[in-house]
Design an enzyme around this catalytic site. Structure first.
Site, PDB file in Angstrom:
ATOM      1  N   ASP A   9      84.201  19.823  39.904  1.00 23.87           N
ATOM      2  CA  ASP A   9      85.159  19.227  40.718  1.00 23.87           C
ATOM      3  C   ASP A   9      84.643  18.963  42.234  1.00 23.87           C
ATOM      4  O   ASP A   9      84.461  19.419  42.960  1.00 23.87           O
ATOM      5  CB  ASP A   9      86.858  19.257  40.733  1.00 23.87           C
ATOM      6  CG  ASP A   9      88.097  18.507  40.984  1.00 23.87           C
ATOM      7  OD1 ASP A   9      88.176  17.374  41.552  1.00 23.87           O
ATOM      8  OD2 ASP A   9      89.025  18.610  41.364  1.00 23.87           O
ATOM      9  N   ASP A 103      84.853  11.587  39.097  1.00 21.41           N
ATOM     10  CA  ASP A 103      84.882  12.560  39.543  1.00 21.41           C
ATOM     11  C   ASP A 103      84.639  14.156  39.357  1.00 21.41           C
ATOM     12  O   ASP A 103      84.699  15.164  40.041  1.00 21.41           O
ATOM     13  CB  ASP A 103      85.330  12.263  41.152  1.00 21.41           C
ATOM     14  CG  ASP A 103      87.037  11.925  41.157  1.00 21.41           C
ATOM     15  OD1 ASP A 103      87.553  11.835  39.800  1.00 21.41           O
ATOM     16  OD2 ASP A 103      87.654  12.772  42.331  1.00 21.41           O
ATOM     17  N   GLU A 104      85.098  14.455  37.749  1.00 21.32           N
ATOM     18  CA  GLU A 104      85.762  15.669  37.306  1.00 21.32           C
ATOM     19  C   GLU A 104      85.382  15.392  36.630  1.00 21.32           C
ATOM     20  O   GLU A 104      85.573  14.505  35.438  1.00 21.32           O
ATOM     21  CB  GLU A 104      86.393  16.387  38.217  1.00 21.32           C
ATOM     22  CG  GLU A 104      87.957  15.582  37.644  1.00 21.32           C
ATOM     23  CD  GLU A 104      89.045  15.889  37.675  1.00 21.32           C
ATOM     24  OE1 GLU A 104      89.832  16.815  37.704  1.00 21.32           O
ATOM     25  OE2 GLU A 104      90.065  15.072  38.011  1.00 21.32           O
TER      26      GLU A 104
END
Length: 356
Positions: A9, A103-104
């Site tokens: 993350d 983003d993850e």
């Protein structure tokens, strides 16, 4: 015979990218999104979070919490560019990568390209490579399934990681506050508090029948996850079928003016999510739940793909007033389906099992 799953993350990704590209913003409280009367925070830097600024918060409230807050317009193409760099690093280690957003992502490294038996060391390597190539920090969670890895990645943020080993799972979950369980939101947590459930240990003490009685289908999930059971595999090339946002109001709304005001916030959040996933869709669906809990859905399909807020809002408004509202409204949701993602590719759902 268990898996090794990593959840990566990025730390305050959008805000961190803005601070990277514009050094004058470093160390300052910034929010990516709109700061006007109708604006919504899409992401906040850690400096802003200290003042209680959070994603999905209205721009007005964010400025009230943090008068020094600097609003920055989102640059999704730039975020996507860096996300692709990060994803390339993931594929150096495994083909079993399930991106959740820019983003993850989850990675199954049970059997990996480096032949490294330690998922903990792999996570550390990946985080170091991300930093060396982008000057951005990432946090990681490592465990035997996606649920535990997701929880673990939040523990040592920012720029840290946590491993939950098999022998540590049950003690860890029993001591965990119920609000920190992934998938248990504020409303569910409040309901659990009223039932005397404050920790994983409290949740584990409840029978399956009790949990299903009070939480329906989710009750069985809660019964399993508090025992460390979550068998969903990492799914490469996961196909997203729809993206939506909905809000349950603290007070039922009967005024069209107030309903339209809430609808605008909902659609702005939806537009952000679509752009975050880099998709658009042709079918817009409005969900309305009335004070008597009767639910209606209304849909409209256009011949072109949409993700723009104003276009989505125009269609959502038309759907809202397609027929007269029956009662006061307690929930409104808007979703977009018939997406422009590749529907021909079938998701790969291979589950590898080896010693941790």
């Amino acid at each position: 015979m268990i898996r090794k799953i990593i959840h990566i993350d990025m730390d305050a990704f959008y805000a961190s990218v803005e601070q990277l590209d514009f050094p004058e913003l470093k160390g300052k409280p910034i929010a990516v999104g709109g700061g006007g009367d109708r604006g919504v925070v899409a992401a906040a830097s850690y400096e802003a979070r200290k003042f209680g600024v959070r994603s999905a918060m209205s721009g007005v409230l964010a400025r009230k919490n943090c008068p020094e807050l600097i609003f920055v317009k989102p640059r999704f193409q730039r975020y996507k560019e860096i996300s692709q760099q990060i994803r390339t690093i993931f594929y150096e280690y495994t083909d079993y990568v399930e991106p959740l957003s820019l983003d993850e992502a989850f990675l199954d490294v049970t059997q990996n390209k480096m032949g490294n038996p330690s998922a903990t060391l792999i996570a550390e390597e990946i985080r170091n490579k991300i930093w060396n190539q982008t000057q951005l920090t990432a946090s990681a969670g490592i465990s035997i399934n996606k649920f535990l890895a997701k929880i673990a990645s939040d523990f040592n943020k920012p720029n840290g990681q946590k491993t939950i080993k098999p022998a540590e799972i049950l003690p860890f979950l029993e001591s965990l506050e119920i609000k920190k369980f992934f998938g248990i939101g504020k409303k569910t947590a409040d309901k659990m508090y009223h039932l005397g459930i404050f920790t994983g240990s409290d949740l584990k003490s409840k029978s399956q029948d009790f949990l299903e009685k009070h939480f329906g289908r989710s009750g069985l999930d809660y019964y399993h996850i508090v025992r460390g059971i979550h068998n969903s595999p990492v799914r490469p090339n996961r196909t997203i079928k729809s993206i939506g946002t909905e809000r349950t109001f603290e007070e039922n709304l009967s005024s069209e003016i107030f309903i339209l005001e809430k609808l605008e916030y909902i659609v702005e959040d939806l537009s952000f999510r679509l752009k975050k996933q880099n998709v658009a869709g042709k079918t817009i669906t409005l969900k309305i739940k009335y004070s008597d809990f009767v639910q209606q859905t209304r849909s409209h399909t256009v011949p072109y793909y949409l993700s723009d807020k104003e276009l989505l809002l125009d269609i959502a408004r038309n759907l809202l007033f397609q027929s007269k509202l029956k009662e006061s409204v307690r929930l409104i949701g808007v979703s977009v389906s018939n997406l422009n993602s590749d529907q021909k590719k079938k998701p790969i759902a291979v589950q590898l099992r080896f010693d941790f």
